[in-house]
Motif scaffolding. Structure first.
Motif, PDB file in Angstrom:
ATOM      1  N   THR A  79       0.811  -1.210   0.000  1.00  0.00           N
ATOM      2  CA  THR A  79       0.000   0.000   0.000  1.00  0.00           C
ATOM      3  C   THR A  79       0.845   1.262   0.000  1.00  0.00           C
ATOM      4  O   THR A  79       0.403   2.308   0.445  1.00  0.00           O
ATOM      5  CB  THR A  79      -0.931   0.012   1.226  1.00  0.00           C
ATOM      6  N   PHE A  80       2.064   1.156  -0.527  1.00  0.00           N
ATOM      7  CA  PHE A  80       2.977   2.300  -0.546  1.00  0.00           C
ATOM      8  C   PHE A  80       2.331   3.513  -1.176  1.00  0.00           C
ATOM      9  O   PHE A  80       2.503   4.635  -0.705  1.00  0.00           O
ATOM     10  CB  PHE A  80       4.241   1.900  -1.309  1.00  0.00           C
ATOM     11  N   SER A  81       1.573   3.308  -2.227  1.00  0.00           N
ATOM     12  CA  SER A  81       0.982   4.441  -2.953  1.00  0.00           C
ATOM     13  C   SER A  81      -0.102   5.147  -2.143  1.00  0.00           C
ATOM     14  O   SER A  81      -0.583   6.200  -2.557  1.00  0.00           O
ATOM     15  CB  SER A  81       0.405   3.969  -4.287  1.00  0.00           C
ATOM     16  N   SER A  82      -0.479   4.597  -0.991  1.00  0.00           N
ATOM     17  CA  SER A  82      -1.492   5.223  -0.133  1.00  0.00           C
ATOM     18  C   SER A  82      -0.882   6.185   0.873  1.00  0.00           C
ATOM     19  O   SER A  82      -1.616   6.827   1.637  1.00  0.00           O
ATOM     20  CB  SER A  82      -2.278   4.157   0.643  1.00  0.00           C
ATOM     21  N   TYR A  83       0.432   6.281   0.886  1.00  0.00           N
ATOM     22  CA  TYR A  83       1.133   7.057   1.902  1.00  0.00           C
ATOM     23  C   TYR A  83       1.775   8.304   1.325  1.00  0.00           C
ATOM     24  O   TYR A  83       2.374   8.269   0.251  1.00  0.00           O
ATOM     25  CB  TYR A  83       2.226   6.207   2.558  1.00  0.00           C
ATOM     26  N   THR A  84       1.656   9.387   2.057  1.00  0.00           N
ATOM     27  CA  THR A  84       2.514  10.537   1.824  1.00  0.00           C
ATOM     28  C   THR A  84       3.866  10.219   2.443  1.00  0.00           C
ATOM     29  O   THR A  84       3.941   9.720   3.574  1.00  0.00           O
ATOM     30  CB  THR A  84       1.913  11.804   2.454  1.00  0.00           C
ATOM     31  N   LEU A 110       0.607  11.301  -2.416  1.00  0.00           N
ATOM     32  CA  LEU A 110       0.263  10.132  -3.215  1.00  0.00           C
ATOM     33  C   LEU A 110       0.306  10.446  -4.704  1.00  0.00           C
ATOM     34  O   LEU A 110       0.735   9.627  -5.522  1.00  0.00           O
ATOM     35  CB  LEU A 110      -1.149   9.653  -2.854  1.00  0.00           C
ATOM     36  N   SER A 111      -0.127  11.645  -5.051  1.00  0.00           N
ATOM     37  CA  SER A 111      -0.222  12.028  -6.465  1.00  0.00           C
ATOM     38  C   SER A 111       1.036  12.708  -6.983  1.00  0.00           C
ATOM     39  O   SER A 111       1.085  13.086  -8.148  1.00  0.00           O
ATOM     40  CB  SER A 111      -1.418  12.969  -6.659  1.00  0.00           C
ATOM     41  N   CYS A 153      13.639   8.942   6.519  1.00  0.00           N
ATOM     42  CA  CYS A 153      12.471   8.785   5.679  1.00  0.00           C
ATOM     43  C   CYS A 153      11.280   8.469   6.584  1.00  0.00           C
ATOM     44  O   CYS A 153      11.437   7.766   7.596  1.00  0.00           O
ATOM     45  CB  CYS A 153      12.723   7.643   4.694  1.00  0.00           C
ATOM     46  N   ALA A 154      10.107   8.971   6.232  1.00  0.00           N
ATOM     47  CA  ALA A 154       8.919   8.737   7.054  1.00  0.00           C
ATOM     48  C   ALA A 154       7.681   8.588   6.177  1.00  0.00           C
ATOM     49  O   ALA A 154       7.654   9.105   5.049  1.00  0.00           O
ATOM     50  CB  ALA A 154       8.727   9.894   8.037  1.00  0.00           C
ATOM     51  N   ALA A 155       6.679   7.906   6.705  1.00  0.00           N
ATOM     52  CA  ALA A 155       5.455   7.664   5.947  1.00  0.00           C
ATOM     53  C   ALA A 155       4.229   7.927   6.814  1.00  0.00           C
ATOM     54  O   ALA A 155       4.214   7.596   8.008  1.00  0.00           O
ATOM     55  CB  ALA A 155       5.423   6.222   5.441  1.00  0.00           C
ATOM     56  N   VAL A 156       3.209   8.507   6.198  1.00  0.00           N
ATOM     57  CA  VAL A 156       1.934   8.723   6.879  1.00  0.00           C
ATOM     58  C   VAL A 156       0.824   8.398   5.897  1.00  0.00           C
ATOM     59  O   VAL A 156       0.861   8.806   4.732  1.00  0.00           O
ATOM     60  CB  VAL A 156       1.814  10.159   7.425  1.00  0.00           C
ATOM     61  N   ARG A 157      -0.192   7.669   6.379  1.00  0.00           N
ATOM     62  CA  ARG A 157      -1.298   7.286   5.504  1.00  0.00           C
ATOM     63  C   ARG A 157      -2.254   8.469   5.404  1.00  0.00           C
ATOM     64  O   ARG A 157      -3.233   8.575   6.151  1.00  0.00           O
ATOM     65  CB  ARG A 157      -2.001   6.046   6.029  1.00  0.00           C
ATOM     66  N   SER A 158      -1.942   9.347   4.474  1.00  0.00           N
ATOM     67  CA  SER A 158      -2.687  10.584   4.324  1.00  0.00           C
ATOM     68  C   SER A 158      -2.484  11.119   2.914  1.00  0.00           C
ATOM     69  O   SER A 158      -1.412  10.955   2.352  1.00  0.00           O
ATOM     70  CB  SER A 158      -2.187  11.617   5.337  1.00  0.00           C
TER      71      SER A 158
END
Length: 123
Positions: A28-33, A53-54, A95-100
């Motif tokens: 679900t990488f593409s779901s994360y900023t 994401l975009s 590096c960091a990820a947030v589901r947003s």
């Protein structure tokens, strides 16, 4: 669950370029900023750049025009191209990820973190 592995740090001279990479696990990488933060010795962790994401990107004023963040959703990677490096860029970069779908500047809002990679810029 997302696991992040940072790489690409090193020692460079002022004015040089360096590229940091972050490899992410999970489908679900593409779901994360995705964001990059840095922390210098004795300093607070600070926002550097993030990409949504975009593909929309946001930069800290201190790196705008010098750094470029990009992501490859097919390869589950995000990169930070650092040009015209300055001694004040010396820090551990995370590096960091947030589901947003939006960018957050505050590090406390990110859910997942890489282990960090050290960048040293000498004058």
């Amino acid at each position: 669950q997302v696991q992040l592995v940072d790489s690409g740090g090193g020692s460079v001279q002022a004015g040089d370029s360096l590229t940091l990479s972050c490899a992410a696990s999970g489908r679900t990488f593409s779901s994360y900023t995705m964001g990059w933060f840095r922390q210098a010795p004795g300093e607070e962790r600070e926002f550097v750049a993030a990409v949504t994401l975009s593909g929309g990107s946001t930069y800290a004023d201190s790196v705008k025009g010098r750094f470029t963040i990009s992501r490859d959703n097919a390869e589950n990677t995000v990169s930070l191209q650092m040009n015209s490096a300055k001694p004040e860029d010396t820090a551990v970069y995370y590096c960091a990820a947030v589901r947003s779908p939006v960018v957050y500047i505050s590090w406390s809002l990110y859910d997942y973190w890489g282990q960090g990679t050290t960048v040293t810029v000498s004058s």
